[in-house]
Design an enzyme around this catalytic site. Structure first.
Site, PDB file in Angstrom:
ATOM      1  N   TYR A  51     -53.743  56.958 -31.617  1.00 25.79           N
ATOM      2  CA  TYR A  51     -53.125  57.226 -32.646  1.00 25.79           C
ATOM      3  C   TYR A  51     -53.887  58.229 -33.449  1.00 25.79           C
ATOM      4  O   TYR A  51     -54.550  58.008 -33.874  1.00 25.79           O
ATOM      5  CB  TYR A  51     -52.321  56.167 -33.336  1.00 25.79           C
ATOM      6  CG  TYR A  51     -51.727  55.039 -32.755  1.00 25.79           C
ATOM      7  CD1 TYR A  51     -50.249  55.740 -32.009  1.00 25.79           C
ATOM      8  CD2 TYR A  51     -52.136  53.784 -32.257  1.00 25.79           C
ATOM      9  CE1 TYR A  51     -49.561  54.475 -31.326  1.00 25.79           C
ATOM     10  CE2 TYR A  51     -51.236  52.703 -31.721  1.00 25.79           C
ATOM     11  CZ  TYR A  51     -50.140  53.199 -31.261  1.00 25.79           C
ATOM     12  OH  TYR A  51     -49.247  52.243 -30.417  1.00 25.79           O
ATOM     13  N   ARG A  54     -57.840  45.814 -34.509  1.00 24.48           N
ATOM     14  CA  ARG A  54     -57.816  46.131 -33.227  1.00 24.48           C
ATOM     15  C   ARG A  54     -58.831  46.740 -32.326  1.00 24.48           C
ATOM     16  O   ARG A  54     -59.872  47.408 -33.058  1.00 24.48           O
ATOM     17  CB  ARG A  54     -56.525  46.744 -33.237  1.00 24.48           C
ATOM     18  CG  ARG A  54     -55.033  46.244 -33.452  1.00 24.48           C
ATOM     19  CD  ARG A  54     -53.908  47.133 -33.664  1.00 24.48           C
ATOM     20  NE  ARG A  54     -54.041  47.996 -34.484  1.00 24.48           N
ATOM     21  CZ  ARG A  54     -53.006  48.932 -35.190  1.00 24.48           C
ATOM     22  NH1 ARG A  54     -51.819  49.000 -34.335  1.00 24.48           N
ATOM     23  NH2 ARG A  54     -53.408  49.774 -35.903  1.00 24.48           N
ATOM     24  N   LYS A  91     -56.772  53.689 -34.221  1.00 23.35           N
ATOM     25  CA  LYS A  91     -56.429  54.392 -35.172  1.00 23.35           C
ATOM     26  C   LYS A  91     -57.190  55.796 -35.199  1.00 23.35           C
ATOM     27  O   LYS A  91     -58.183  56.043 -34.699  1.00 23.35           O
ATOM     28  CB  LYS A  91     -56.761  53.658 -36.579  1.00 23.35           C
ATOM     29  CG  LYS A  91     -55.891  52.436 -36.864  1.00 23.35           C
ATOM     30  CD  LYS A  91     -54.277  52.837 -36.693  1.00 23.35           C
ATOM     31  CE  LYS A  91     -53.852  53.831 -37.893  1.00 23.35           C
ATOM     32  NZ  LYS A  91     -52.724  54.127 -37.826  1.00 23.35           N
ATOM     33  N   GLU A 126     -48.780  58.473 -30.016  1.00 24.87           N
ATOM     34  CA  GLU A 126     -47.479  58.148 -30.411  1.00 24.87           C
ATOM     35  C   GLU A 126     -46.488  59.418 -29.954  1.00 24.87           C
ATOM     36  O   GLU A 126     -45.227  59.274 -30.337  1.00 24.87           O
ATOM     37  CB  GLU A 126     -47.420  58.264 -32.084  1.00 24.87           C
ATOM     38  CG  GLU A 126     -47.816  59.562 -32.798  1.00 24.87           C
ATOM     39  CD  GLU A 126     -49.135  59.879 -32.910  1.00 24.87           C
ATOM     40  OE1 GLU A 126     -49.616  60.689 -33.673  1.00 24.87           O
ATOM     41  OE2 GLU A 126     -50.139  59.062 -32.463  1.00 24.87           O
ATOM     42  N   ASP A 172     -46.863  55.944 -41.530  1.00 29.71           N
ATOM     43  CA  ASP A 172     -47.839  56.557 -40.832  1.00 29.71           C
ATOM     44  C   ASP A 172     -47.423  58.264 -40.607  1.00 29.71           C
ATOM     45  O   ASP A 172     -48.597  59.085 -40.554  1.00 29.71           O
ATOM     46  CB  ASP A 172     -47.843  55.985 -39.233  1.00 29.71           C
ATOM     47  CG  ASP A 172     -48.855  54.971 -39.260  1.00 29.71           C
ATOM     48  OD1 ASP A 172     -49.710  54.832 -40.056  1.00 29.71           O
ATOM     49  OD2 ASP A 172     -48.730  54.172 -38.397  1.00 29.71           O
ATOM     50  N   HIS A 186     -51.342  60.765 -35.723  1.00 30.66           N
ATOM     51  CA  HIS A 186     -50.291  60.830 -36.828  1.00 30.66           C
ATOM     52  C   HIS A 186     -50.843  62.154 -37.712  1.00 30.66           C
ATOM     53  O   HIS A 186     -51.081  61.946 -38.754  1.00 30.66           O
ATOM     54  CB  HIS A 186     -50.420  59.603 -37.898  1.00 30.66           C
ATOM     55  CG  HIS A 186     -49.984  58.480 -37.096  1.00 30.66           C
ATOM     56  ND1 HIS A 186     -48.426  58.330 -36.527  1.00 30.66           N
ATOM     57  CD2 HIS A 186     -50.488  57.060 -36.317  1.00 30.66           C
ATOM     58  CE1 HIS A 186     -48.273  57.248 -35.790  1.00 30.66           C
ATOM     59  NE2 HIS A 186     -49.360  56.567 -36.006  1.00 30.66           N
TER      60      HIS A 186
END
Length: 372
Positions: free
Chosen positions: A94, A15, A75, A118, A270, A96
């Protein structure tokens, strides 16, 4: 503002933070966008596509991290990227952080402002930047589960929907949020026998109204989880507590007592995973077998369908990128409480309550820090 879009370097992650269409919008708003060479080449999007949209192409990620004020990724920053972050820079991706204290410590040391997709919220109380990838992951979970049930993958040798005269597989979905509902939709479409468990009665009612007799809705208790997980052929973990580590609903004893060759697809990985036996895997080696149960715990499931995922994610992130670039990070955060909810690290401190609780550190007050 100068916006940087590096190529993702996590294993089998294809991505990209911004599409050419998103770049064109940013450029039209007066911003400079620098994209790393071949950032989206595996999707069939070349450097020339970005140049036509107004971007400048950088040869290396180091060049982008050195010059960009706003880093837009997909990510969490990997160890080599964490070393490149610097004071006064903003990273939007993101993160996490709840199950990843080492990343949290590195972000705090860097002095970067870290905003997590998120935990950004919406006026309706949803998670608008998590929802697109939850939709993808939920749908993929059923595809992956059907594959893992095959004998060669270690599974029970079951066709998810069965055939005439042979019962279908029993699919249990833990969590009725966006990922869970999309898993339910796909599993019903493949004619599996589907049960969804959730602690929100209102959500269960809505799911029941949407799918009717095609689904079984059960209020989630310890007893219900044990009863349905042990009888399942495929368990899909789609549990989410925003910003916090996922609760361990499936114990190791449950897994020991599950049927040989049954499958766990842990979308919640995740955030640490909702099964005690779950551990992160990659697309390079997505599964492992423990207690004769197949576990699929890929931490970037949507990366396998990178083109669909990238465009879906960009549809949601672009307005926030434009706000951050247009107003500046601090002003954008002060003006939008929903974007502020996405702020995880600021001025070397953890500022999201759920993240701080999961990491066992003191939570700083983001509003006070921004005013100061």
């Amino acid at each position: 503002m100068r916006i940087g879009v590096p190529k993702e370097i996590k294993v089998h992650e294809y991505r990209v933070g911004m599409t050419p269409a998103s770049v064109r919008e940013a450029v039209a708003h007066g911003h400079e966008v620098v994209v790393e060479h071949d950032a989206a080449a595996r999707q069939g999007i070349g450097d020339k596509d970005y140049e036509r949209a107004g971007a400048r192409i950088a040869k290396t990620a180091a060049e982008i991290f050195a010059k960009a004020e706003l880093i837009v990724k997909v990510k969490e920053p990997q160890p080599d990227e964490l070393k490149l972050l610097r004071q006064g820079q903003t990273i939007f991706t993101y993160l996490h952080l709840a199950p990843d204290p080492e990343q949290a410590k590195a972000l705090m040391r860097s002095g970067v402002t870290a905003i997590a997709y998120e935990t950004v919220t919406s006026p309706r109380g949803g998670l608008p930047l998590l929802a697109p990838m939850s939709e993808v992951a939920g749908r993929m979970a059923v595809q992956a589960g059907a594959h893992c049930l095959e004998m060669e993958q270690g599974g029970r040798g079951m066709l998810l929907g069965g055939v005439a005269g042979v019962a279908p597989a029993k699919v249990v979905v833990l969590g009725g949020g966006v990922a869970g509902i999309n898993a339910v939709r796909m599993a019903i479409g493949l004619e599996a026998q589907v049960t969804v468990l959730d602690v929100d009665v209102g959500r269960l009612y809505a799911i029941d109204q949407q799918f009717g007799a095609a689904i079984n809705t059960i209020f989630s208790t310890r007893q219900a989880i044990e009863d349905y997980v042990l009888d399942a052929d495929l368990v899909i973990g789609a549990v989410l507590v925003p910003g916090a580590a996922a609760p361990k609903l499936v114990t190791e004893q449950h897994v020991r007592d599950m049927k040989r060759g049954s499958v766990i697809i842990d979308i919640s990985i995740d955030q640490g995973g909702c099964a005690e036996t779950s551990r992160p895997t990659t697309h390079a080696k997505p599964t492992y077998v423990l207690h004769e149960v197949v576990h699929y715990c890929v931490t970037n499931m949507p990366g396998a369908v990178a083109r669909t995922s990238t465009f879906s994610l960009n549809n949601a992130t672009l307005p926030f990128v434009l706000a951050l670039a247009g107003k500046g990070t601090e002003a954008a955060l002060r003006d939008d409480p929903h974007l502020l909810a996405g702020l995880n690290v600021y001025d070397g401190r953890i500022v999201h309550p759920a993240v701080a609780a999961a990491l066992g550190v003191k939570c700083a007050d983001a509003r006070k820090l921004l005013k100061a």
